[in-house]
Design a protein around this motif. Sequence first.
Motif, mmCIF file in Angstrom:
data_model
loop_
_atom_site.group_PDB
_atom_site.id
_atom_site.type_symbol
_atom_site.label_atom_id
_atom_site.label_comp_id
_atom_site.label_asym_id
_atom_site.label_seq_id
_atom_site.Cartn_x
_atom_site.Cartn_y
_atom_site.Cartn_z
ATOM 1 N N PHE A 81 0.839 -1.244 -0.136
ATOM 2 C CA PHE A 81 0.002 0.058 0.014
ATOM 3 C C PHE A 81 0.858 1.244 -0.121
ATOM 4 N N ILE A 82 1.950 1.067 0.729
ATOM 5 C CA ILE A 82 2.617 2.348 0.801
ATOM 6 C C ILE A 82 3.489 2.730 -0.450
ATOM 7 N N VAL A 83 3.963 1.651 -1.218
ATOM 8 C CA VAL A 83 4.471 1.924 -2.453
ATOM 9 C C VAL A 83 3.445 2.371 -3.561
ATOM 10 N N THR A 85 12.178 4.184 -15.284
ATOM 11 C CA THR A 85 12.885 4.162 -14.012
ATOM 12 C C THR A 85 12.075 4.514 -12.734
ATOM 13 N N GLY A 86 10.748 4.604 -12.900
ATOM 14 C CA GLY A 86 9.855 5.421 -11.681
ATOM 15 C C GLY A 86 9.741 4.301 -10.618
ATOM 16 N N PHE A 87 9.786 2.998 -11.191
ATOM 17 C CA PHE A 87 9.315 1.825 -10.062
ATOM 18 C C PHE A 87 10.489 1.706 -8.900
ATOM 19 N N ALA A 110 10.471 4.741 -6.650
ATOM 20 C CA ALA A 110 9.294 4.566 -5.583
ATOM 21 C C ALA A 110 9.412 3.394 -4.463
ATOM 22 N N LEU A 111 10.156 2.448 -4.899
ATOM 23 C CA LEU A 111 10.608 1.554 -3.800
ATOM 24 C C LEU A 111 11.692 2.086 -3.004
ATOM 25 N N GLU A 112 12.583 3.004 -3.317
ATOM 26 C CA GLU A 112 13.423 3.345 -2.618
ATOM 27 C C GLU A 112 12.979 4.299 -1.589
ATOM 28 N N MET A 113 12.015 5.209 -1.999
ATOM 29 C CA MET A 113 11.215 6.107 -1.217
ATOM 30 C C MET A 113 10.404 5.439 -0.292
ATOM 31 N N ALA A 114 9.424 4.375 -0.631
ATOM 32 C CA ALA A 114 8.689 3.437 0.173
ATOM 33 C C ALA A 114 9.329 2.785 1.395
ATOM 34 N N ILE A 145 9.943 5.463 3.876
ATOM 35 C CA ILE A 145 8.573 5.296 4.748
ATOM 36 C C ILE A 145 8.335 4.296 5.883
ATOM 37 N N ALA A 146 8.275 3.104 5.132
ATOM 38 C CA ALA A 146 8.351 1.898 5.682
ATOM 39 C C ALA A 146 9.066 1.699 7.105
ATOM 40 N N LEU A 147 10.526 2.056 6.929
ATOM 41 C CA LEU A 147 11.208 2.110 8.168
ATOM 42 C C LEU A 147 10.825 2.901 9.164
#
Length: 310
Positions: free
Chosen positions: A19-21, A67-69, A72-76, A79-81
């Motif tokens: 959901f965060i991703v 390249t966006g995926f 988005a994973l790095e940013m998510a 946030i998850a951390l």
Amino acid sequence: MTSSQALGLVKNELGDYEFIVAIVIWYEVLFTVNLLSKSLQTKDMLIDVAIEKVQGLISFFERYRETGFLQALEMAKGIALELDIGAKFPEKREIKRKKQFDENPDDTSIATQSAEESFRINYFIPLVEQAIFSLKSRFEQYKGYQNFFGFLFTSETLQSLDNDSLRSSCDYLESSIMDRKPGIDADEDRKSDIDAKELYIELKLLQDFMPKENMGLAEVLNFLKRHGCFPNASIAYRVLLTIPVTVASAERSFSKLKLLKSYMRTTMTQQRLNDLAIIALESEVSEKIDYENIIEDFISKNTKRMMLFK
């Protein structure tokens, strides 16, 4: 029951890494679209600038698709951390397919996808593709305007044309804005606001007459107004400048209509409705008006009013 449902939603859905991703991806998409939308709704937006902005947004989404995926994973993950959530896609149960009698037991031709790759293929790629398709289809009409008026967008573009290209562009522009009445054949009575031959001569003279610095649409039209000897060119630039970039102003007008013409005002005439709509839409201008002089002028036109307000 409501508390239990809310708690289950938070733990199983909103507190999920997937959901965060998805939220991060939607934020990137909607934020960039919102920037363009606000820019296109400005009063001084011109169609040539709007075409460049839309093409730039389409190019952004095409790069974002590649390249966006990963971004988005790095940013998510960050946030998850912070939220103390495991940065891992939930593994789904593998569906085992019954093998046929003629298949090799060691056959691995059907490769299983990871949860991350499945999310990218089934969620991220269709979302970005839909955004690109919507932009291209919604602003398809811009390409037609660019084909008709593209040679007039800037003075630099106009001065770069040779005689043959300029003549063909003038002929194409005349045919594109020609009045085609229903029921009349193509070769019968048709009228256009400009004459292609006269426009060609005017623009040919204008190529050597204009300053060397690059000028936009409004600047070229002001230059033509100061000289007043280019009637067809002035009409062409006025038509180009009056093409609406968006329909936001029209939508705002319809939203104001319900506030002005309510069920208590069903007998309102068309003229009064138009006047009230103009006042409502141009509220910034109406707030600066000094109403005392208007009221005094209204009172002075009737003797009974003058006696009443003395």
